[in-house]
Design a protein around this motif. Structure first.
Motif: not given
Lengths: 387, 112
Positions: B66, B62-63, B91-96, A273, A294-295, B58-59, A252
């Motif tokens: 997923k 995320l992996l 990073s917005g990852f709190d939404q993911i 992000g 934003g993400v 973080l990646r 990302f």
């Protein structure tokens, strides 16, 4: 260790040695540890080495017709520098032993041959050789990796603009310092219609060639979207959806993208992000712009990116940067952090866009001291002069 | 950095400590891959002892998210320090990814 037995070439003009070696070493031969081949002098030895590339080690007498053992030692590296040699010398013949060692012999044994000692010497030589080969393999891998990182680093450098638009209404400048292990920061300054500017700073997760490729496509897509859309939020949404196609690796990129209008001083930004921009005022005080929630791009399709607009006052400087700035570490394991960033300008308000990012890099370097830089550091500055 | 894990009812709780950055992200990924393979329904990543996470880390999270979603498993993280929570927010990852304040709270949601 390899599966096949080690192959040892024994070189001696004494015909008795061959049956003796085969007899005394029979256990190791039967156990599949060694095999022996034989040559009667240096010339035959070189012929054999040339014909059979699987020979690991040479055990050679010194005094032989046609080519002696000391001359042979000089010839062996020309066939294969990784073959190790052990010399058989007369007891107490220090002069020849020293010459042999100077010519690259790994070790020596003396006559009359003590086969127990010979076996210890052979084992030590072979062990050394196995380690040497492992080291060579490791070195080759390292070189391959280094090449990959160099490619990535060059890709990264090649896409960063180094000249910036000049105008009496504003000044803009940017700089990136790559970490030794390429990360994937980039920045861009894009000329838009009506004299406006698109400004971007981004940070790709991970490193190496895949990250550099991802960075290249991010940058190209962003430039396209920036020119096609007036609105930073829509531009990020478009880039996000395009990046998600075929992104199996879950890479990302965090992006801050802003459109600046020098005529009105409006600065509209959308954040995928990324760290939020800092606006530094002429008196050295500063304001962190609100996050727009934003993400990071490339994570989830169909995201709508919110945007926010502020109006810059004459003399304001906007700072876009990556976490390489705020997360730079010192020897006490502290992060540089937002407060230190703001303090730079509290002590010394920005004089111009170039001076502003130079001051940031200087402060980060002074803070980190000898601690190696673990991430790319990027800083883009825009100074609004006003009408 | 170290990743350890244990079963708590139907969920696996994995704990990561220290720093996760570009230098050890792969190791972290391998640690989580083992957890994902063993899991049967829910994985909770406890970050109480995590002091730093870079974008490479973080990646990996995320992996994992997923992968677990594809498996039909639940995934959450819990007990983030203020600075780690900030990284997820920026990073917005709190939404993911689902984030809980404590392990108990997270397990109640995952096992419930």
């Amino acid at each position: 260790m390899e599966d096949r037995p080690y192959k040892i070439l024994v070189v001696d003009d004494e015909p008795d040695l061959q049956p003796l070696v085969l007899q005394r070493m029979r256990r190791n031969i039967r156990a599949g540890r060694y095999t022996f081949v034989f040559a009667g002098n240096g010339v035959e030895a070189i012929e054999q080495l040339n014909a059979d590339r699987s020979i690991d080690m040479v055990l050679s007498d010194i005094n032989m017709p046609r080519m002696d053992g000391l001359t042979l030692l000089e010839q062996i590296p020309k066939v294969d520098p990784n073959i190790r040699s052990v010399i058989i010398s007369a007891y107490g013949d220090m002069r020849n032993i020293r010459t042999a060692m100077n010519r690259g012999a790994f070790d020596f044994v003396t006559k009359p041959l003590d086969f127990k000692d010979l076996q210890v010497t052979i084992d030590r030589t072979l062990r050394h050789m196995a380690e040497w080969r492992d080291a060579l393999t490791a070195r080759d891998k390292l070189i391959a990796l280094q090449n990959e990182l160099d490619i990535a680093s060059n890709m990264q450098k090649s896409i960063l603009p180094t000249t910036f638009p000049v105008s009496p209404a504003y000044g803009v400048s940017a700089h990136m310092e790559p970490a030794r292990n390429v990360g994937g920061d980039f920045y861009d300054v894009i000329a838009l219609q009506g004299g406006r500017l698109g400004l971007a700073v981004a940070d790709v997760s991970d490193k190496g060639v895949p990250a550099a490729l991802f960075m290249m496509s991010s940058r190209t897509l962003l430039k396209g979207a920036a020119i096609g859309r007036n609105n930073p939020g829509e531009a990020l949404g478009e880039v996000n959806d395009l990046l998600i196609e075929n992104n199996e690796t879950a890479m990302f990129v965090t992006v801050i993208y802003a459109v600046y209008d020098p005529e009105t001083g409006t600065f509209t930004y959308a954040n995928g992000g990324h760290n939020t921009p800092l606006v530094v005022h002429p008196d050295g005080s500063s304001t962190e712009l609100p996050l727009t929630r934003g993400v990071a791009l490339g994570v989830m399709p169909g995201i709508e990116y919110q945007q926010n607009t502020i109006t810059l006052e004459p003399g304001d400087t906007v700072l876009l940067y990556t976490d390489g700035v705020t997360e730079a570490m010192n020897s006490g394991n502290e992060e540089f952090g937002m407060e230190r960033l703001r303090q730079i300008f509290a002590d010394k308000p920005p004089q111009g866009p170039e001076e502003a990012h130079r001051d940031v890099f200087q402060a980060v370097h002074a803070f980190a001291g000898a601690v190696p830089q673990s991430d790319d550091i990027t800083c883009l500055t825009l100074r609004h002069a006003g009408a | 950095m170290q990743t350890e894990w244990e079963w708590k009812d139907e969920a696996i709780v994995a704990r990561v400590d220290g720093r996760v950055d570009g230098a050890n992200a792969r190791e972290f990924q391998q640690g989580l891959a083992a957890v994902i393979k063993a899991s049967a329904g829910a994985v909770l990543l406890d970050m109480e002892k995590l002091s730093y996470i870079s974008s490479a880390g973080l990646r990996v999270v995320l992996l994992a998210a997923k992968e677990l979603r594809t498996q039909g498993s639940k995934f959450a993280i819990c007990s983030l320090s203020a600075s780690i929570l900030e990284v997820f927010k920026i990073s917005g990852f709190d939404q993911i990814v689902q984030i809980y304040g404590s392990q108990d709270e997270a397990l109640a949601a995952l096992n419930g």
